[in-house]
Design a protein around this motif. Structure first.
Motif, PDB file in Angstrom:
ATOM      1  N   ILE A 199     -13.530 -14.513  26.027  1.00 66.49           N
ATOM      2  CA  ILE A 199     -12.182 -14.382  25.484  1.00 66.49           C
ATOM      3  C   ILE A 199     -11.198 -13.942  26.563  1.00 66.49           C
ATOM      4  O   ILE A 199     -10.099 -14.494  26.701  1.00 66.49           O
ATOM      5  CB  ILE A 199     -12.158 -13.384  24.313  1.00 66.49           C
ATOM      6  CG1 ILE A 199     -13.074 -13.872  23.177  1.00 66.49           C
ATOM      7  CG2 ILE A 199     -10.739 -13.177  23.803  1.00 66.49           C
ATOM      8  CD1 ILE A 199     -12.708 -15.229  22.634  1.00 66.49           C
ATOM      9  N   ASP A 200     -11.591 -12.946  27.340  1.00 64.84           N
ATOM     10  CA  ASP A 200     -10.689 -12.380  28.343  1.00 64.84           C
ATOM     11  C   ASP A 200     -10.346 -13.376  29.449  1.00 64.84           C
ATOM     12  O   ASP A 200      -9.248 -13.330  30.012  1.00 64.84           O
ATOM     13  CB  ASP A 200     -11.306 -11.125  28.964  1.00 64.84           C
ATOM     14  CG  ASP A 200     -11.402  -9.973  27.973  1.00 64.84           C
ATOM     15  OD1 ASP A 200     -10.710 -10.025  26.940  1.00 64.84           O
ATOM     16  OD2 ASP A 200     -12.195  -9.042  28.223  1.00 64.84           O
ATOM     17  N   ASN A 201     -11.294 -14.262  29.768  1.00 66.01           N
ATOM     18  CA  ASN A 201     -11.100 -15.181  30.894  1.00 66.01           C
ATOM     19  C   ASN A 201     -10.709 -16.591  30.459  1.00 66.01           C
ATOM     20  O   ASN A 201     -10.674 -17.509  31.276  1.00 66.01           O
ATOM     21  CB  ASN A 201     -12.383 -15.252  31.742  1.00 66.01           C
ATOM     22  CG  ASN A 201     -12.750 -13.911  32.340  1.00 66.01           C
ATOM     23  OD1 ASN A 201     -11.874 -13.160  32.765  1.00 66.01           O
ATOM     24  ND2 ASN A 201     -14.031 -13.600  32.373  1.00 66.01           N
ATOM     25  N   TYR A 202     -10.419 -16.750  29.184  1.00 61.71           N
ATOM     26  CA  TYR A 202     -10.141 -18.081  28.649  1.00 61.71           C
ATOM     27  C   TYR A 202      -8.643 -18.381  28.721  1.00 61.71           C
ATOM     28  O   TYR A 202      -7.815 -17.557  28.342  1.00 61.71           O
ATOM     29  CB  TYR A 202     -10.607 -18.164  27.193  1.00 61.71           C
ATOM     30  CG  TYR A 202     -10.704 -19.567  26.661  1.00 61.71           C
ATOM     31  CD1 TYR A 202     -11.862 -20.312  26.840  1.00 61.71           C
ATOM     32  CD2 TYR A 202      -9.638 -20.148  25.976  1.00 61.71           C
ATOM     33  CE1 TYR A 202     -11.971 -21.595  26.348  1.00 61.71           C
ATOM     34  CE2 TYR A 202      -9.737 -21.433  25.485  1.00 61.71           C
ATOM     35  CZ  TYR A 202     -10.909 -22.152  25.671  1.00 61.71           C
ATOM     36  OH  TYR A 202     -10.992 -23.424  25.183  1.00 61.71           O
ATOM     37  N   SER A 203      -8.323 -19.562  29.237  1.00 64.82           N
ATOM     38  CA  SER A 203      -6.924 -19.996  29.303  1.00 64.82           C
ATOM     39  C   SER A 203      -6.693 -21.072  28.252  1.00 64.82           C
ATOM     40  O   SER A 203      -7.321 -22.141  28.292  1.00 64.82           O
ATOM     41  CB  SER A 203      -6.599 -20.554  30.696  1.00 64.82           C
ATOM     42  OG  SER A 203      -6.736 -19.550  31.685  1.00 64.82           O
ATOM     43  N   ILE A 204      -5.842 -20.790  27.290  1.00 67.46           N
ATOM     44  CA  ILE A 204      -5.542 -21.733  26.219  1.00 67.46           C
ATOM     45  C   ILE A 204      -4.811 -22.955  26.781  1.00 67.46           C
ATOM     46  O   ILE A 204      -3.903 -22.821  27.609  1.00 67.46           O
ATOM     47  CB  ILE A 204      -4.682 -21.070  25.128  1.00 67.46           C
ATOM     48  CG1 ILE A 204      -5.391 -19.831  24.574  1.00 67.46           C
ATOM     49  CG2 ILE A 204      -4.372 -22.059  24.003  1.00 67.46           C
ATOM     50  CD1 ILE A 204      -6.702 -20.112  23.913  1.00 67.46           C
TER      51      ILE A 204
END
Length: 227
Positions: A199-204
């Motif tokens: 979640i923290d490293n995810y780029s939408i």
């Protein structure tokens, strides 16, 4: 699949699994829940207070109609539709209520025609990931990746009387809590840790799909992003 070796973790030795017995609020409803992985069964069997048993069975499956949720015609939304139909949880927001209605209307599967089901195992922590998707907090892609975390393995669930008649008890192994309880805790903690990293490293991106996209009819069932 013709002859499968299955394991069921329990506090008891179960020589004869009982048809139409057990909780109706489990992932796939009432049934006998097994795994093809011995170590996972041992982890399921242990409690904080006692050792458990990994019961071993042979299942003659060639004449059974098995729902395999990993086949190409199914996706994570089909699995979710089953989960929300069986699990008891709080529909805390209007989006969650609409999401459950949508899944049941558009992705439900008639389980009555199947003798057994093969699909994801949704531990409580994993069910929390699913609820985040239902409430629009994470994307479909994030949920699909989250379901791979922790290597929980699949559940093989016997549903019909025919399936129960096709299974044979072949023995058991003791599951010492001193070894397998800590393994279970470590597996779950690692899954939670990896989920937060995801979640923290995810780029939408514009390609991401959220629950509201499905509810509003922006995604077709043939969309390649669902695979």
């Amino acid at each position: 699949m013709s002859n499968l070796t299955l394991f069921h973790g329990s506090q008891q030795i179960i020589e004869t699994p009982l048809f139409a017995y057990g909780k109706t609020t489990n992932d796939y409803g009432q049934g006998f829940y097994c795994t093809e992985h011995l170590d996972l069964a041992k982890e399921w069997a242990c409690t904080e207070n006692s050792d458990g048993f990994a019961n071993r069975y042979q299942l003659e499956s060639k004449n059974l109609n098995i729902l395999n949720l990993h086949e190409d015609q199914f996706n994570t939304l089909h699995w979710l539709s089953i989960l929300v139909s069986n699990r008891t949880f709080d529909l805390a927001t209007p989006i969650m209520r609409q999401a459950v209605f949508f899944l049941k209307e558009e992705y439900s599967i008639n389980l009555q025609k199947y003798d057994a089901i093969l699909g994801y195992r949704a531990d409580d922590s994993y069910f929390a990931f699913a609820k985040m998707f239902l409430s629009n907090q994470i994307s479909y892609s994030q949920l699909s990746k989250a379901m791979m975390l922790g290597a929980l393995g699949d559940q093989f669930v016997l549903k019909s009387k025919k399936a129960f008649e096709a299974i044979t008890f072949t023995g058991f192994e003791i599951a010492p809590k001193s070894e397998f309880l800590s393994k279970k805790i470590q597996r779950m903690n690692k899954a939670k840790e990896d989920f937060h990293k995801l979640i923290d490293n995810y780029s939408i991106t514009e390609e991401d799909l959220f629950m509201t996209d499905f509810i509003l009819g922006k995604v077709s069932k043939n969309d390649a992003r669902l695979r």
